[in-house]
Design a protein around this motif. Structure first.
Motif, PDB file in Angstrom:
ATOM      1  N   LEU A  50       0.830  -1.209   0.000  1.00  0.00           N
ATOM      2  CA  LEU A  50       0.000   0.000   0.000  1.00  0.00           C
ATOM      3  C   LEU A  50       0.863   1.258   0.000  1.00  0.00           C
ATOM      4  CD1 LEU A  50      -2.709  -0.982   2.681  1.00  0.00           C
ATOM      5  CD2 LEU A  50      -2.977  -1.001   0.191  1.00  0.00           C
ATOM      6  N   ILE A  51       1.898   1.244   0.856  1.00  0.00           N
ATOM      7  CA  ILE A  51       2.811   2.404   0.923  1.00  0.00           C
ATOM      8  C   ILE A  51       3.485   2.594  -0.439  1.00  0.00           C
ATOM      9  CG2 ILE A  51       4.930   3.331   2.003  1.00  0.00           C
ATOM     10  CD1 ILE A  51       2.544   3.305   3.952  1.00  0.00           C
ATOM     11  N   ASN A  52       3.899   1.486  -1.029  1.00  0.00           N
ATOM     12  CA  ASN A  52       4.537   1.565  -2.355  1.00  0.00           C
ATOM     13  C   ASN A  52       3.582   2.139  -3.401  1.00  0.00           C
ATOM     14  OD1 ASN A  52       6.823   0.475  -1.269  1.00  0.00           O
ATOM     15  ND2 ASN A  52       6.523  -1.576  -2.096  1.00  0.00           N
ATOM     16  N   ASP A  53       2.309   1.781  -3.314  1.00  0.00           N
ATOM     17  CA  ASP A  53       1.310   2.301  -4.266  1.00  0.00           C
ATOM     18  C   ASP A  53       1.144   3.818  -4.124  1.00  0.00           C
ATOM     19  OD1 ASP A  53       0.853  -0.219  -5.243  1.00  0.00           O
ATOM     20  OD2 ASP A  53      -1.044  -0.527  -4.184  1.00  0.00           O
ATOM     21  N   ILE A  54       1.135   4.279  -2.876  1.00  0.00           N
ATOM     22  CA  ILE A  54       0.987   5.733  -2.675  1.00  0.00           C
ATOM     23  C   ILE A  54       2.235   6.445  -3.206  1.00  0.00           C
ATOM     24  CG2 ILE A  54       0.394   7.594  -1.070  1.00  0.00           C
ATOM     25  CD1 ILE A  54      -0.436   5.470   0.975  1.00  0.00           C
ATOM     26  N   TYR A  55       3.385   5.844  -2.877  1.00  0.00           N
ATOM     27  CA  TYR A  55       4.657   6.435  -3.324  1.00  0.00           C
ATOM     28  C   TYR A  55       4.678   6.544  -4.845  1.00  0.00           C
ATOM     29  CZ  TYR A  55       9.500   7.770  -2.459  1.00  0.00           C
ATOM     30  OH  TYR A  55      10.660   8.489  -2.340  1.00  0.00           O
ATOM     31  N   SER A  56       4.217   5.474  -5.480  1.00  0.00           N
ATOM     32  CA  SER A  56       4.212   5.417  -6.935  1.00  0.00           C
ATOM     33  C   SER A  56       3.286   6.491  -7.521  1.00  0.00           C
ATOM     34  CB  SER A  56       3.777   4.004  -7.336  1.00  0.00           C
ATOM     35  OG  SER A  56       3.610   3.919  -8.691  1.00  0.00           O
ATOM     36  N   ALA A  57       2.120   6.677  -6.901  1.00  0.00           N
ATOM     37  CA  ALA A  57       1.173   7.705  -7.370  1.00  0.00           C
ATOM     38  C   ALA A  57       1.779   9.102  -7.190  1.00  0.00           C
ATOM     39  CB  ALA A  57      -0.139   7.584  -6.607  1.00  0.00           C
ATOM     40  N   ALA A  58       2.472   9.308  -6.076  1.00  0.00           N
ATOM     41  CA  ALA A  58       3.105  10.611  -5.816  1.00  0.00           C
ATOM     42  C   ALA A  58       4.249  10.849  -6.800  1.00  0.00           C
ATOM     43  CB  ALA A  58       3.618  10.663  -4.370  1.00  0.00           C
ATOM     44  N   TYR A  59       4.983   9.819  -7.085  1.00  0.00           N
ATOM     45  CA  TYR A  59       6.109   9.897  -8.033  1.00  0.00           C
ATOM     46  C   TYR A  59       5.604  10.295  -9.423  1.00  0.00           C
ATOM     47  CZ  TYR A  59      10.116   8.249 -10.799  1.00  0.00           C
ATOM     48  OH  TYR A  59      11.169   8.161 -11.664  1.00  0.00           O
ATOM     49  N   ASP A  60       4.490   9.683  -9.829  1.00  0.00           N
ATOM     50  CA  ASP A  60       3.922   9.938 -11.164  1.00  0.00           C
ATOM     51  C   ASP A  60       3.581  11.412 -11.376  1.00  0.00           C
ATOM     52  OD1 ASP A  60       4.128   7.317 -11.873  1.00  0.00           O
ATOM     53  OD2 ASP A  60       2.002   6.823 -11.556  1.00  0.00           O
ATOM     54  N   VAL A  61       3.181  12.101 -10.310  1.00  0.00           N
ATOM     55  CA  VAL A  61       2.782  13.511 -10.452  1.00  0.00           C
ATOM     56  C   VAL A  61       3.823  14.465  -9.843  1.00  0.00           C
ATOM     57  CG1 VAL A  61       0.313  12.989 -10.582  1.00  0.00           C
ATOM     58  CG2 VAL A  61       1.350  13.443  -8.337  1.00  0.00           C
ATOM     59  N   LYS A  62       5.018  13.911  -9.593  1.00  0.00           N
ATOM     60  CA  LYS A  62       6.121  14.722  -9.031  1.00  0.00           C
ATOM     61  C   LYS A  62       5.723  15.429  -7.733  1.00  0.00           C
ATOM     62  CE  LYS A  62       8.837  15.754 -13.179  1.00  0.00           C
ATOM     63  NZ  LYS A  62       8.244  14.851 -14.163  1.00  0.00           N
ATOM     64  N   ASP A  63       5.023  14.712  -6.884  1.00  0.00           N
ATOM     65  CA  ASP A  63       4.652  15.258  -5.571  1.00  0.00           C
ATOM     66  C   ASP A  63       5.786  14.923  -4.603  1.00  0.00           C
ATOM     67  OD1 ASP A  63       3.638  15.868  -3.083  1.00  0.00           O
ATOM     68  OD2 ASP A  63       1.696  14.898  -3.388  1.00  0.00           O
ATOM     69  N   PHE A  64       6.826  15.738  -4.651  1.00  0.00           N
ATOM     70  CA  PHE A  64       8.043  15.448  -3.882  1.00  0.00           C
ATOM     71  C   PHE A  64       7.820  15.530  -2.373  1.00  0.00           C
ATOM     72  CE2 PHE A  64       9.575  17.217  -7.998  1.00  0.00           C
ATOM     73  CZ  PHE A  64      10.083  16.031  -8.493  1.00  0.00           C
ATOM     74  N   ARG A  65       6.918  16.403  -1.968  1.00  0.00           N
ATOM     75  CA  ARG A  65       6.666  16.543  -0.531  1.00  0.00           C
ATOM     76  C   ARG A  65       6.061  15.255   0.035  1.00  0.00           C
ATOM     77  NH1 ARG A  65       3.234  21.562   0.892  1.00  0.00           N
ATOM     78  NH2 ARG A  65       4.741  22.511  -0.490  1.00  0.00           N
ATOM     79  N   THR A  66       5.084  14.699  -0.704  1.00  0.00           N
ATOM     80  CA  THR A  66       4.472  13.450  -0.233  1.00  0.00           C
ATOM     81  C   THR A  66       5.496  12.315  -0.277  1.00  0.00           C
ATOM     82  OG1 THR A  66       2.262  14.147  -0.886  1.00  0.00           O
ATOM     83  CG2 THR A  66       2.630  11.779  -0.687  1.00  0.00           C
TER      84      THR A  66
END
Ligand code: FEO
Length: 170
Positions: free
Chosen positions: A100-116
């Motif tokens: 689950l954590i990896n999925d969130i990380y992946s979604a944040a990575y896709d949109v360049k949400d560096f803070r998340t």
């Protein structure tokens, strides 16, 4: 402005972490009924840590001016036939949480949400530790679980676990 998918996954994670707390409380309850207070203590502290994790996601969203929506927490419904089943369910659950954590990380990575991504770094490390702890417990149980005297010693060891607040402060 936070991406809608990232927001949704972060919000869902509050529920997942609270469910984790509920699940470990159930494990603790199982061991209390077995008379293994050390194991019960170990899982009680695990439950406290999971609540902390939920609060970190909750606080992060609030700090980012994002809405928080609390959903119903599912009932822990596993029936255990032996102690080892509980320990293995714990490892399986942690592996699921890692995904689950990896999925969130992946979604944040896709949109360049560096803070998340930076916020989630702590959880990536934490999940590594959680899986190691669950694995270690299984190994110890495999070695000592079948001998009553050794199980007593292991129970004593687990009774010594104390709660400490998460190292991540928001
Ligand atoms: Fe919050 Fe055990 O993962």
């Amino acid at each position: 402005m936070m991406n809608a998918k990232v927001h949704e996954l972060l919000n869902q994670q509050i529920n997942k972490e609270l469910y984790s707390a509920y699940l470990y409380l159930d494990f603790s309850n199982y061991f209390k009924a077995r008379g293994l207070d050390g194991f019960a203590n170990w899982y009680m502290i695990q439950a406290q840590e999971e609540r902390d994790h939920a609060m970190l996601f909750y606080t992060y969203l609030q700090n980012e001016n994002q809405t928080v929506t609390l959903e119903a927490i599912a009932k822990p419904d596993k029936v255990f036939t032996c102690d080892m089943d509980v320990l293995k369910a714990g490892l399986e659950h942690e592996q699921y949480v890692t995904s689950l954590i990896n999925d969130i990380y992946s979604a944040a990575y896709d949109v360049k949400d560096f803070r998340t991504m930076q916020f989630l770094d702590w959880f990536v490390k934490e999940q590594g530790e959680e899986e190691t702890n669950a694995n270690d417990l299984i190994s110890k149980m495999e070695l000592f679980g079948s001998d009553p005297k050794s199980l007593y010693m292991l129970n004593q060891e687990l009774a010594a676990r104390i709660y400490s607040a998460p190292s991540l402060v928001l």
